[in-house]
Design an enzyme around this catalytic site. Structure first.
Site, PDB file in Angstrom:
ATOM      1  N   CYS A 111       4.427  -3.390  -3.037  1.00 40.83           N
ATOM      2  CA  CYS A 111       5.850  -3.044  -2.869  1.00 40.83           C
ATOM      3  C   CYS A 111       6.731  -4.262  -2.597  1.00 40.83           C
ATOM      4  O   CYS A 111       7.949  -4.191  -2.737  1.00 40.83           O
ATOM      5  CB  CYS A 111       6.028  -2.023  -1.742  1.00 40.83           C
ATOM      6  N   HIS A 251      13.507  -2.496   1.026  1.00 36.99           N
ATOM      7  CA  HIS A 251      12.530  -1.659   0.320  1.00 36.99           C
ATOM      8  C   HIS A 251      12.673  -0.230   0.837  1.00 36.99           C
ATOM      9  O   HIS A 251      12.810  -0.004   2.038  1.00 36.99           O
ATOM     10  CB  HIS A 251      11.133  -2.204   0.585  1.00 36.99           C
ATOM     11  N   ASN A 281       9.597   6.280  -2.816  1.00 31.74           N
ATOM     12  CA  ASN A 281       9.152   4.885  -2.838  1.00 31.74           C
ATOM     13  C   ASN A 281       8.644   4.545  -4.244  1.00 31.74           C
ATOM     14  O   ASN A 281       7.581   5.011  -4.647  1.00 31.74           O
ATOM     15  CB  ASN A 281       8.048   4.712  -1.790  1.00 31.74           C
TER      16      ASN A 281
END
Ligand SMILES: CC(C)(COP(=O)(O)OP(=O)(O)OC[C@H]1O[C@@H](n2cnc3c(N)ncnc32)[C@H](O)[C@@H]1OP(=O)(O)O)[C@@H](O)C(=O)NCCC(=O)NCCS
Length: 362
Positions: A111, A251, A281
């Site tokens: 990520c 994020h 996500n």
């Protein structure tokens, strides 16, 4: 001196939606729990591969920069879900774009991958190694989701975002950055059967070895610490005061992690960009999608002081203090689109159900 700046941006979200209510038919969960504990309402499920999502986002970013593909020196695709291990997703994207003068490379920091790629590409432009990079974050993460595991099924989605990083004479760009990793705790967020390190007989016995497995509370704790510390450090290193920060683009993993990071930076919620409710996500794609949407919503002013912060499997993390350029409007628009789909989300997920188990009402 040559200076790198983001001059183009774009996103590509596949149209098929998986809502919290849809998830209620797959696992023991409910909309109230997911909304309260994560901030997510829905996520997208892709009917195409990672490179296709990346190509559309990349075309849109190039159009926003007003650049032809032949001007690109480097196509960098941050992804942990490439279509295949050989060749890289970036090579497929380079060809699909017609970026005939570009090198191509995938970067995997999970990520944190997009921020790693942005920092590395900015450094290459600043150092005079290249003039123009197309930096893309693209994921088909739901391929690795076992929809019988409520700990992961509710969190992740598919999508892509892209930026063009270009050499200019304008001031701005990357002012400070931090890259980090704590591989000692790799097993709190991993997909141990997703590469070449798994015994095929074992994988055949238990397909779920290929899926993402996570110790949620442990990742949560470490994410809050890594995002908070790295963000404050880059602000200080850039010579900014906390009140100088115009926008935090974090994020998008859990709205409670984002809130904790914002509190650490003493930021007013109006200075924090959040779109997790719509996409969940999307790993390496969250930050370029969020930046694109922040620009579209005119929340990035000319010369804005932006903090980017991310964490992910590894455990990896990254943060950047970034001064945006004077142009916040796109120079052009691309007509690139994904191929059509009927939008039947359970049909798209049938492959996951057949491989990992589960399905509606199971
Ligand atoms: C996964 C996450 C949302 C779970 O939230 P949490 O508040 O930590 O919840 P816990 O795991 O402590 O579980 C609390 C309770 O909810 C239950 N629960 C867990 N997932 C659930 C779900 N999807 N629906 C309903 N209940 C759920 C648990 O079983 C537990 O029940 P119990 O109290 O009866 O034992 C959270 O830990 C998280 O976001 N972690 C970080 C994950 C992440 O960001 N990963 C990607 C990194 S890039």
């Amino acid at each position: 001196m040559t200076n790198s700046l983001i001059t183009g941006w774009g996103k590509c979200l596949p149209p098929t939606v998986l809502t919290n209510h849809d998830l209620e038919s797959l696992v023991d969960t409910n909309d109230e729990w997911i909304t309260a504990r994560t901030g997510i309402k829905e996520r997208r499920i892709s009917h195409v591969g990672t490179a296709d999502l990346a190509t559309v986002a990349g075309k849109r970013a190039l159009a926003a920069a007003g650049l032809p593909p032949a001007d690109v020196d480097l196509v960098s695709v941050a992804t942990c879900t490439p279509d295949m291990l050989l060749p890289s997703a970036a090579s497929l994207v380079q060809d699909a774009l017609g970026a005939t003068n570009a090198g191509a490379v995938d970067q995997n920091a999970a990520c944190s991958g997009f921020l790693y790629s942005l920092i590395m590409a900015s450094g290459m432009v600043d150092g005079g190694v290249i003039d123009t990079a197309l930096v893309i974050g693209s994921e088909r993460l739901t391929y690795l989701i076992d929809f019988t595991d409520r700990g992961t099924a509710v969190l992740f989605g598919d999508g892509a975002g892209a930026v063009v990083v270009q050499a200019t004479d304008e001031p701005g760009g990357l002012k400070a950055s931090e890259l980090g990793s704590d591989g000692a705790v790799a097993d709190i967020l991993w997909a141990p059967g997703s590469g070449t390190g798994v015994n095929r007989m074992e994988l055949e016995k238990d397909h779920r070895l290929q899926a993402i497995a996570m110790n949620g509370p442990e990742v949560f704790k470490r994410a809050v610490t890594a995002m908070g510390h790295s963000s404050t450090r880059v602000v200080k290193e850039a010579g900014w005061a906390l009140e100088d920060v115009d926008l935090l683009i974090p994020h998008q993993a859990n709205v409670r992690i984002i809130d904790a990071t914002a509190r650490r930076l003493k930021l007013d919620p109006a200075k924090v960009f959040v779109n997790i409710e719509s996409y969940g996500n999307t790993s390496a794609a969250t930050i370029p999608i969020a930046l694109t949407e922040a620009l579209e919503a005119r929340r990035v002013k000319p010369g804005a002081k932006i903090v980017f912060a991310a964490f992910g499997a590894g455990l990896s993390w990254a943060a950047a203090a970034y001064e945006f350029g004077s142009r916040t409007e796109p120079l052009g628009e691309s007509d690139a689109e994904l191929p059509p789909t009927d939008g039947d989300v359970m049909r798209l997920l049938a492959d996951n159900f057949a491989y990992y188990g589960g399905g509606p009402g199971s």
